[in-house]
Scaffold this motif. Sequence first.
Motif, PDB file in Angstrom:
ATOM      1  N   HIS A  31       0.824  -1.213   0.000  1.00 18.74           N
ATOM      2  CA  HIS A  31       0.000   0.000   0.000  1.00 18.74           C
ATOM      3  C   HIS A  31       0.858   1.263   0.000  1.00 18.74           C
ATOM      4  O   HIS A  31       0.528   2.241   0.683  1.00 18.74           O
ATOM      5  N   GLY A  32       1.945   1.241  -0.749  1.00 21.49           N
ATOM      6  CA  GLY A  32       2.760   2.447  -0.804  1.00 21.49           C
ATOM      7  C   GLY A  32       4.073   2.212  -1.524  1.00 21.49           C
ATOM      8  O   GLY A  32       4.404   1.073  -1.874  1.00 21.49           O
ATOM      9  N   ARG A  33       4.818   3.289  -1.785  1.00 23.45           N
ATOM     10  CA  ARG A  33       6.092   3.175  -2.461  1.00 23.45           C
ATOM     11  C   ARG A  33       7.011   4.344  -2.100  1.00 23.45           C
ATOM     12  O   ARG A  33       6.583   5.333  -1.514  1.00 23.45           O
ATOM     13  N   LEU A  34       8.279   4.206  -2.505  1.00 25.00           N
ATOM     14  CA  LEU A  34       9.308   5.205  -2.204  1.00 25.00           C
ATOM     15  C   LEU A  34       9.837   5.780  -3.508  1.00 25.00           C
ATOM     16  O   LEU A  34      10.219   5.032  -4.411  1.00 25.00           O
ATOM     17  N   ASP A  35       9.888   7.117  -3.612  1.00 20.45           N
ATOM     18  CA  ASP A  35      10.439   7.767  -4.805  1.00 20.45           C
ATOM     19  C   ASP A  35      11.291   8.969  -4.413  1.00 20.45           C
ATOM     20  O   ASP A  35      11.594   9.161  -3.243  1.00 20.45           O
ATOM     21  N   VAL A  36      11.649   9.753  -5.420  1.00 23.51           N
ATOM     22  CA  VAL A  36      12.549  10.887  -5.214  1.00 23.51           C
ATOM     23  C   VAL A  36      11.830  12.197  -5.545  1.00 23.51           C
ATOM     24  O   VAL A  36      11.128  12.273  -6.541  1.00 23.51           O
ATOM     25  N   SER A  37      11.992  13.192  -4.703  1.00 25.00           N
ATOM     26  CA  SER A  37      11.528  14.539  -5.048  1.00 25.00           C
ATOM     27  C   SER A  37      12.465  15.563  -4.432  1.00 25.00           C
ATOM     28  O   SER A  37      13.215  15.255  -3.508  1.00 25.00           O
TER      29      SER A  37
END
Lengths: 491, 491
Positions: free
Chosen positions: B222-228
Amino acid sequence: MSYSALEQHFEQLHHLQHLGAICGWDQATMMPPGGNEARAEALGTLAVLCHRQLQDPRLGDWFARAESEPLSQEQQQSLAEMRRAWRDATLLPADLVRARSLAGSRCEHAWRSLRPANDWAGFLPLFEEVVALSREAAAARSEALGLSRYDSLLELYEPGMRTQALDTLFGELSGWLPGLIAEVQEKQRLETVLSPQGPFATDKQKALGLEVMSWLGFDFHHGRLDVSAHPFCGGVSEDVRLTTRYDEADVAQALMGIIHETGHARYEQGLPAAWRRLPVGQARSMGVHESQSLFFEMQLARHPAFIARLSPLLARYFGDQPAFEPGNLARLYTRVQPGLIRVDADEVTYPAHIMLRYRIERDLIEGTLAPRHLPERWNQLMQQYLGLSTEGNDKDGCLQDIHWTDGSFGYFPSYTLGAIYAAQQAEAMQQQLGPFERLIDDDLTAVFGWLEHHIWRHASLCSTGELMARATGHVLDAAPFRRHLEQRYLG
Amino acid sequence: MSYSALEQHFEQLHHLQHLGAICGWDQATMMPPGGNEARAEALGTLAVLCHRQLQDPRLGDWFARAESEPLSQEQQQSLAEMRRAWRDATLLPADLVRARSLAGSRCEHAWRSLRPANDWAGFLPLFEEVVALSREAAAARSEALGLSRYDSLLELYEPGMRTQALDTLFGELSGWLPGLIAEVQEKQRLETVLSPQGPFATDKQKALGLEVMSWLGFDFHHGRLDVSAHPFCGGVSEDVRLTTRYDEADVAQALMGIIHETGHARYEQGLPAAWRRLPVGQARSMGVHESQSLFFEMQLARHPAFIARLSPLLARYFGDQPAFEPGNLARLYTRVQPGLIRVDADEVTYPAHIMLRYRIERDLIEGTLAPRHLPERWNQLMQQYLGLSTEGNDKDGCLQDIHWTDGSFGYFPSYTLGAIYAAQQAEAMQQQLGPFERLIDDDLTAVFGWLEHHIWRHASLCSTGELMARATGHVLDAAPFRRHLEQRYLG
């Protein structure tokens, strides 16, 4: 002015569709599986809102008044396209729109795991719901438009196209195509073709894909490339989201897929900026859209002059090997081989896959075929058209495509219409500008200039027939497609 | 039943907010720059639609009738939260909502390139528009709610919190904090601290971050990790989108950032499923939200028992080095050093950054400070609180934060409220269950069980005061925060 009010109203609709396009892209590329139920609900509500926007009670008045306002010719066409969208929307009750969106989201999501598991039994109940709701929609449209049920769905993707015209076209094709396939196979029987030896690392394939996209003029300031199970070109024309999938054993799949989707993308990016937010500024039809992707993938990318430029690129990314020699690549990329999978099919056998799906979806919608008989019917037609069996192998048979999972019945003919339009365009372009041997250069300026001038910038400012007639001299003509195949495969 | 009609209506609103959350995440993580104008327009239209959903003329009737319907205690609180959302929305005219959304999108987008360019002059006109529209909104809210202008914005993030309470709290903090900072600096002056030697490859940092997220119970289904550029925890509670940024010279920035955002994420993922689609099922306040991220980042992750477990992980990903020795890591991660950047600040000096921003944003909104004087005022307060200058260095001064760019005035106090709530929770938890030395184990079950029981599952089913009083015995109490700092930094 009522016309201005309509423009503003349809621009808002475009904004909602923008959100849906991005969230739909996200659903296919980024979303973790546990997010699907909530996403399906959110997109369902959005579908209702879009529907409601098109059912605004003020629209009737605005349309009536706009008819007598002083409008330019383009504004008149814009008005007609808004009216068409309005008509399409007001035909269906909101509950049915919502139910179709929900059922489609669920079925499509489940399909992503059921297909690899070859699980027809698990798929059937979800699919039956999708078919039932699509039949219901077709019935409502049919009654209002005075078209057959299937034609009423076809009209959504190919305005003006009818079962009768398709039956004629496919009748003509089926007259010469089987013989051509046999002749080509016979000719190719003795050819030596080397397969490139992998593995081809995903990151290198991606870098190659990005370089080829740049060569093909894809605007990365207004788009990006990602991965999804079923490649597509989504997003909005200001921000085109192109996807592919990588197979480390086969470099051609992603490469040709990317070239194909880049054709779609350039059409989107080339639509006229001034009309972008209105129906008239959208792509003319799915067939015209497909003509652009097939122009890129088939007319252009499998042409010897293009392959001669791909060859050193492949060697640069993956190291040289005999299979990358231009002549071998040309033989490899024009290999004709009846197979089970549509998206892997060569351009000669491809129309057979479409004729099969056309007959099935027409019958599913007209009610003469029940969803539970789909695997059996698929197998039967696959035997008939290409001499192949899908018995017990539904994952490579009736489960292989995403289209029907969300109820997009009436879409499949667009692929072959696209192939035929692409051949018409390629023939006309070469008659006007010279052969591809001369046009395929470092930046392909002449090719893209012709497409932009004759196709992209016209968006939906005229009918498909007018567009094609002005660009190529003919509305719909299978002869250039036949000449193209005979020249490339038997020449 | 009117209450049911309200539920359905607010669920639709939640669906729209879902689309906005995903498209907002996309805008910060995935979108190519050329897509921004169209995205800003689409999100502007969505803001209007959300606003319109809350201004539906049927709502007044439904609320009136629902008052006399037989409702459970939870439904009554749900009704109150829907009413609060309704009240907040009906205070502002639709044009103002749309103008704020558009101006905020533009300013935030421009900020992404203006900040690195240290371009205050380029930022000012965009920012002035955002401030003017925020003042306009505050004035409208102030009049209707009978609160000061700034309190009327504070109410959006911290329901029930007032300038007066903040002045008291920050007055108390400013009484002992400067002395504490000086004492800690004096104590740490002679400490030897080794800095880990990089580079730390981004892909390894990401893998480490994912492993730590797993340990902290983040649900990747139910989620994920990315870059900002500016890390955040977005998405929806069924699909939490966490972001970070990587610096190959510094492993702690992304690691601690990920741990911080994972605190936010677990709160979101732990909200009660049954209420998820309604206002009462959302996080209680930004301060409570921040208490979870700071509980993870400060109370937990900088505790010696946690660091003892991080140490071998770091050695495994990046090779062993003396700086990864637990004692050194503990000294490194509790190093106190006044600095310019809020997000890099240690937990001892952090409240000074917040007091500075609190005074400035209060004055911007009350109209006693003009936007053009911001750099000067920032520099003045930075000198006063931390003895540092930002003259000519706005990128590390008043341009450093994203919050004001889209008009989120009233948010900053939440950070320090969160630190104080986190300390209250940590103290209560340890009094009830035992010290962190025993609670920090392979799966942290006891810690997360306590937080879920006392914080997460309550969502907005009671007020922040009630929530904190039940969990910790006090509504708002800076004493545990002071004890925590004194014990960790002077003990």
